[in-house]
Enzyme design. Sequence first.
Site, PDB file in Angstrom:
ATOM      1  N   ARG A   1     -10.394 -13.096   6.398  1.00  9.20           N
ATOM      2  CA  ARG A   1      -9.281 -13.708   5.959  1.00  9.20           C
ATOM      3  C   ARG A   1      -9.420 -14.686   5.229  1.00  9.20           C
ATOM      4  O   ARG A   1      -8.780 -14.713   3.976  1.00  9.20           O
ATOM      5  CB  ARG A   1      -7.898 -13.931   6.816  1.00  9.20           C
ATOM      6  CG  ARG A   1      -7.954 -12.536   7.787  1.00  9.20           C
ATOM      7  CD  ARG A   1      -6.578 -13.271   8.788  1.00  9.20           C
ATOM      8  NE  ARG A   1      -6.174 -11.702   9.715  1.00  9.20           N
ATOM      9  CZ  ARG A   1      -4.961 -11.154   9.196  1.00  9.20           C
ATOM     10  NH1 ARG A   1      -4.652 -10.861   8.335  1.00  9.20           N
ATOM     11  NH2 ARG A   1      -4.698  -9.929  10.336  1.00  9.20           N
TER      12      ARG A   1
ATOM     13  N   ASP B   1       0.717  -1.423  -0.074  1.00  8.55           N
ATOM     14  CA  ASP B   1      -0.099  -0.246   0.030  1.00  8.55           C
ATOM     15  C   ASP B   1       0.860   0.984  -0.195  1.00  8.55           C
ATOM     16  O   ASP B   1       1.629   2.036  -1.281  1.00  8.55           O
ATOM     17  CB  ASP B   1      -0.955   0.061   1.065  1.00  8.55           C
ATOM     18  CG  ASP B   1      -2.464   1.450   1.772  1.00  8.55           C
ATOM     19  OD1 ASP B   1      -2.725   0.904   0.011  1.00  8.55           O
ATOM     20  OD2 ASP B   1      -1.980   1.435   2.333  1.00  8.55           O
TER      21      ASP B   1
ATOM     22  N   LYS C   1      -1.142  -1.719  -4.653  1.00 12.13           N
ATOM     23  CA  LYS C   1      -1.883  -1.123  -5.003  1.00 12.13           C
ATOM     24  C   LYS C   1      -1.016   0.362  -4.706  1.00 12.13           C
ATOM     25  O   LYS C   1      -0.444   1.283  -4.850  1.00 12.13           O
ATOM     26  CB  LYS C   1      -2.306  -0.408  -3.555  1.00 12.13           C
ATOM     27  CG  LYS C   1      -3.515  -0.638  -3.223  1.00 12.13           C
ATOM     28  CD  LYS C   1      -4.813  -0.387  -2.405  1.00 12.13           C
ATOM     29  CE  LYS C   1      -4.802  -1.221  -1.438  1.00 12.13           C
ATOM     30  NZ  LYS C   1      -6.120  -0.737  -0.446  1.00 12.13           N
TER      31      LYS C   1
HETATM   32  P1  IMP Z   1       1.608  -0.214   3.758  1.00 14.98           P
HETATM   33  O1  IMP Z   1       3.262  -0.372   5.000  1.00 14.98           O
HETATM   34  O2  IMP Z   1       0.959   0.549   3.955  1.00 14.98           O
HETATM   35  O3  IMP Z   1       2.525  -1.060   2.853  1.00 14.98           O
HETATM   36  O4  IMP Z   1       1.610  -1.124   4.133  1.00 14.98           O
HETATM   37  C1  IMP Z   1       0.759  -2.763   3.806  1.00 14.98           C
HETATM   38  C2  IMP Z   1      -0.335  -3.552   5.032  1.00 14.98           C
HETATM   39  O5  IMP Z   1      -1.395  -2.666   5.515  1.00 14.98           O
HETATM   40  C3  IMP Z   1      -0.214  -5.177   3.920  1.00 14.98           C
HETATM   41  O6  IMP Z   1       0.582  -5.944   4.739  1.00 14.98           O
HETATM   42  C4  IMP Z   1      -1.825  -4.866   4.955  1.00 14.98           C
HETATM   43  O7  IMP Z   1      -1.936  -5.580   6.393  1.00 14.98           O
HETATM   44  C5  IMP Z   1      -2.523  -3.820   4.972  1.00 14.98           C
HETATM   45  N1  IMP Z   1      -3.071  -3.175   4.107  1.00 14.98           N
HETATM   46  C6  IMP Z   1      -3.124  -2.753   3.066  1.00 14.98           C
HETATM   47  N2  IMP Z   1      -4.308  -2.273   2.457  1.00 14.98           N
HETATM   48  C7  IMP Z   1      -4.772  -3.052   3.371  1.00 14.98           C
HETATM   49  C8  IMP Z   1      -5.935  -3.560   1.803  1.00 14.98           C
HETATM   50  O8  IMP Z   1      -6.951  -3.046   1.271  1.00 14.98           O
HETATM   51  N3  IMP Z   1      -6.746  -4.287   2.938  1.00 14.98           N
HETATM   52  C9  IMP Z   1      -6.105  -4.766   3.529  1.00 14.98           C
HETATM   53  N4  IMP Z   1      -5.462  -4.595   4.335  1.00 14.98           N
HETATM   54  C10 IMP Z   1      -4.567  -3.881   3.971  1.00 14.98           C
END
Ligand code: IMP
Length: 181
Positions: free
Chosen positions: A167, A105, A133
Site C-alpha cells: 500500500r 473493478d 477497470k
Molecule cells: P469492486 O467491488 O469489484 O468494484 O471492487 C473494488 C475493490 O476491489 C477496490 O476497492 C479494491 O479494494 C479491490 N481491487 C480491485 N481491483 C484491484 C487491484 O487491481 N488491486 C488492488 N485492489 C483491487
Amino acid sequence: MSVRDDIKTVLISEEQIRTRSEELGKQITEDYAREGKAPYAVALLRGSVPFLADIIKYIDLDIQYDFMDVTSYAGTRTTGDIKILKDLDTSVVGKDILLVEDIVDSGFTIEAVKKLLFRKEAASVKVVTLLDKPSRRKVDVTPEYVGFEIEDLFVVGYGMDYNQHYRCLPYIAVLKDEIYE
Ligand code: IMP
Ligand code: MG
C-alpha cells in the site's frame, strides 16, 4: 530487502498521479461551485486514503470528509448487499456526497455503497476513483470522475494492496508474476 524488489513495472508514476489529482480537483471544484454546493467526501478504507489526501488539496471548497470500510459479497449475494466493517461517524442526511475510491473493478462496491448512502438520505452521490477497470464491470455503474482507466491488471501501490502489502508504494505498479502465485 525492499518491497520494490517485487515490482515488475511501474504503471503510473507519482508525478502522473499528482498531475491528474490536480486536474480532477479543479474539475470537482468547478462542478460543485457552479451549483453552489460543497462535497462531503466519504472515503472507503483503506485503499483510498493516499488518493483522498491528494485530491482534497486541490478541491477549493469547504470540503469535509468521513470514512467507511465495507466488504462486498460480489458474486455470492444480490448486488447492493454489503457488510459494513466501519460505518460513518457522521450523518449524511441532505449532503452531496463525493464517494472516494481507489479502484472500481466489478462495480459491486460502489453500487452498494451508493444505495446505502441514498438509504441514509444523502441528497446526491458522485464517485471519484483513482483507477477504473471498465472491462471488468459486472454491474451498470459509472464513476463521474476517473483518474486513469487501466487494463484488466491487478495493481498495487498508492493505497492498493496485495494481501495488505504494498500500500505504501508512491506509484501504481504491477508485481512480478511469481509474487501473485
Ligand atoms: P469492486 O467491488 O469489484 O468494484 O471492487 C473494488 C475493490 O476491489 C477496490 O476497492 C479494491 O479494494 C479491490 N481491487 C480491485 N481491483 C484491484 C487491484 O487491481 N488491486 C488492488 N485492489 C483491487
Ligand atoms: Mg477498496
